[in-house]
Design a protein around this motif. Sequence first.
Motif, short mmCIF file in Angstrom:
data_model
loop_
_atom_site.label_atom_id
_atom_site.label_comp_id
_atom_site.label_asym_id
_atom_site.label_seq_id
_atom_site.Cartn_x
_atom_site.Cartn_y
_atom_site.Cartn_z
N SER A 1 0.81 -1.22 0.00
CA SER A 1 0.00 0.00 0.00
C SER A 1 0.84 1.26 0.00
O SER A 1 0.62 2.15 -0.81
CB SER A 1 -0.95 0.02 1.20
N HIS A 2 1.78 1.36 0.93
CA HIS A 2 2.68 2.51 0.79
C HIS A 2 4.11 2.07 0.96
O HIS A 2 4.42 0.99 1.45
CB HIS A 2 2.28 3.68 1.70
N ASP A 3 5.00 2.91 0.49
CA ASP A 3 6.39 2.52 0.25
C ASP A 3 7.18 2.41 1.54
O ASP A 3 8.13 3.16 1.77
CB ASP A 3 7.01 3.58 -0.67
N ALA A 4 6.81 1.46 2.40
CA ALA A 4 7.43 1.39 3.72
C ALA A 4 8.46 0.29 3.86
O ALA A 4 9.10 0.15 4.90
CB ALA A 4 6.35 1.20 4.78
N TYR A 5 8.62 -0.51 2.82
CA TYR A 5 9.37 -1.75 3.02
C TYR A 5 10.68 -1.84 2.27
O TYR A 5 11.24 -2.92 2.11
CB TYR A 5 8.47 -2.95 2.65
N ARG A 6 11.16 -0.67 1.80
CA ARG A 6 12.33 -0.79 0.92
C ARG A 6 13.62 -1.15 1.64
O ARG A 6 14.53 -1.73 1.04
CB ARG A 6 12.49 0.48 0.08
N TYR A 7 13.73 -0.82 2.93
CA TYR A 7 14.94 -1.23 3.64
C TYR A 7 14.98 -2.74 3.74
O TYR A 7 16.00 -3.38 3.50
CB TYR A 7 14.96 -0.60 5.05
#
Lengths: 251, 289, 301
Positions: free
Chosen positions: C195-201
């Motif tokens: 849903s939102h770009d929170a997982y790139r790490y």
Amino acid sequence: MTKQELAIDVQHVNFSYNSENVLDDVTLAVEPGAYLGLLGPNGGGKTTLMKIILGLIEPENGSIKIFGKTPQDARREGKIGYVPQRIAQGDSSFPATVEEIVRSGRTPIIGIGGLFRQSDANAVEEALHAAGVHHLRHRLVGQLSGGERQKVFIARALASRPKILILDEPTTGVDIGAKEAFYTLLKELNTKHGITIVFISHDLEVVTKHATCAACLNQKIVVHCSEHAFLHDPEVRKLYGDSFSFVHHDH
Amino acid sequence: MTPKYASCMATAFRSFTTITDMHFLLEPFAYDFMLRAFAAGILTAIIAPMIGIFLVTRRYSFMADTLAHVSLAGIAVGTLTGIHPIFAALGASAIAALAVEQLRSAKRVLGESALALFLSGGLALASVLLSLAKGNNVNLGSLLFGSITTVSVTDVTYVFALGVVVLVVILILYRQLFSISFDEELSLASGLNVGTINRILVLLAAVTVSLTMRIVGVLLVGALMIIPVVAAMQWKLSFLRTLLLAIAISLFSVVTGLLLSFYAGTASGGTIVLVAIACFLVGLGFNRR
Amino acid sequence: MRIARIAPLFILLVACTRTQPVTTHKLTVAATFYPLAHFAEQVGGEHVQVINMTPNGIEPHDYEPTPQDLAELEEVDLFLYNGAGLDPWAETIAPNLAAKGITTLRATERIDLLEGHDEHEEEEQHEATDPHAWLDPTYALYIVGQIRDELVAIDPENAATYNGNAATYVSTLQLLEKHYREDLADCTLREIIVSHDAYRYMATRYDFATHAIAGLSPDEEPSAQRIAELADLAKEKGIDTIFFEELVSPDLAQTIADEVGAQTNVLHTIEGLTPGQSAGATYMSLMYENLESLKLAMHCQ
């Protein structure tokens, strides 16, 4: 010979508003085909009497019959046509053609969800002709002159094929030339089509000049069908005093 | 628009576009969610001006905005209590509509002030309630400005059902509404039940607001109901033709607006209204007399 | 005479009561959102009283502190905030608090931050940085270490406790990291839609790609074309799970899922606990839940 039914039969009607007496024992008998002018000061009860005749309000006592029926029944049958006052100042941007306005005169008769039939179309045609606005039928009502617009409202009232036409201060804001043409039209409707005319006015001259009978209403009513009698009635003199000039003309 | 039917249409479009290479133009129609958006949008476009014309001609234009703001408060209540937004909006605006009409007919002087009261009151209540509802998955942006990406099948069904109701009632009462809009006093004198019909009109306005909200957003509901009518009035046609033209302008605005907002990524509500305003300017330009 | 005998007793009593406040004095730690508050509790134990500034169920991106909050903050011993754009209000007031002698810690201080990016290359480079570092177990480790260091600096008397607690928690984090590394190693699908770009790490560390419906903040409205793009992508790659989050409306995820016949599943951002989450849910338990969800979505062995 049976007594001909009165067009408007108002008997001893009283009406008060906020304990102020507006109509005091008013009796008015209008025969079919009559041409009556109703005079009176503001607050004298003219509007109230009209509303009672139209069946919008009930008198406190006394009776009111339109061709022997209640005002509401007569209205439902389209027997009464009403032309309101403030036409010349009307909204000039309302998007509607003359024909649409006159057609809306059939609405009370067609009722809710009814269809516009041939009989309705015929009535509209006749009304347009009778009021002399047939040539304006596709024009927007907002683009007409005050006098033309007035005739459109008469056509609308005529669309229901009324037996009585009630007009409230019909020539407010209409220029002199149009006024004369207007009253000629009313006379024609009265004599040629047999429509009973009642018009309200504050203008003594207009009433005496065009109507056959005149009534003066100031809580109490006086009615005369002779100009002389009318002008010499004490009540009338009290109201209109000596500030009018007598214009002699033929009836 | 059942899911199966929509998928069927979508697949058909996809095949058609690849064959004819009209891919770019018809791209939006390949997606179910866009088809739903168009379905809701088209229904809305037809209904909105039908009510709008009676609001505009009676100088009631702010009624639509007022009801829209009250709807927002209704939706806020709905979010807190779990009622579906369309019906929450409907309930709130129906109550407000009747209240405003009551105030208007009782004391004519207060007509505009009554609207102002509800306009700001509705928005104030909405902002307070929404700040309470903040944790409850409220998507404020799509409420205020419309959303073409989240129109569900249920939404389309409600819009269709309510739209049919509004359409039928207007068709039945068309003559009476016309007469009353033109001259209320005269209509009263000729025996029309003006009070009841007025109340029905404002209720229909409330219904229309709640179904228009989805695509255009609360802030612009009024615009979609009013602007196509005002644009059509520039052409100085008869009432019936004005209404038909208003519907045509509304349809054009919605379809073009939805397509533009798909390609340009802009808010659907604003895009649609800007197209409608463009139509108004065109009408104004052509009809300077 | 009697007074002389009572006096020493009396002095002893007073001395004893005097020392009591010292041994039961708790440090107040204010954290801007759940993960920092939780880590502080783990390290501080009974020596700290931790306040989470963002109430349950509210998105930290959205939160605005009340005047009462700000007044409260002036009384704390340690102020923990994330930085990097998650809690801009905190970044503004931190210098003011520091000037008043309150210790402040920006959790992302020593972390190599990723920049926000758009999948459309044509768009301008965002100034924004990606603040979601806590979802990477390795970075969570760094943060815990920093918190320990600050607590030890403020309250050296209890250094032993802090070091001990931190060590315990660090080892659980290391176990978590190990599971992530091993379980996400062998997967057939290495792309997810969120849903939102929170997982790139997390994605960078464990080598998979995330496609976000919204941007760095869940408030960003995606265009219809974005939805269409993601739907096409899902069909192309065979993505059959569309992830949504608790604190944000799931409508957009549902739209894509309906479009491609996928299912939806929740992926926790652990930005806050929701009222809906079962009692006892913690950072650790939610990270393990996320791992299971990821394994399912990416078809891992």
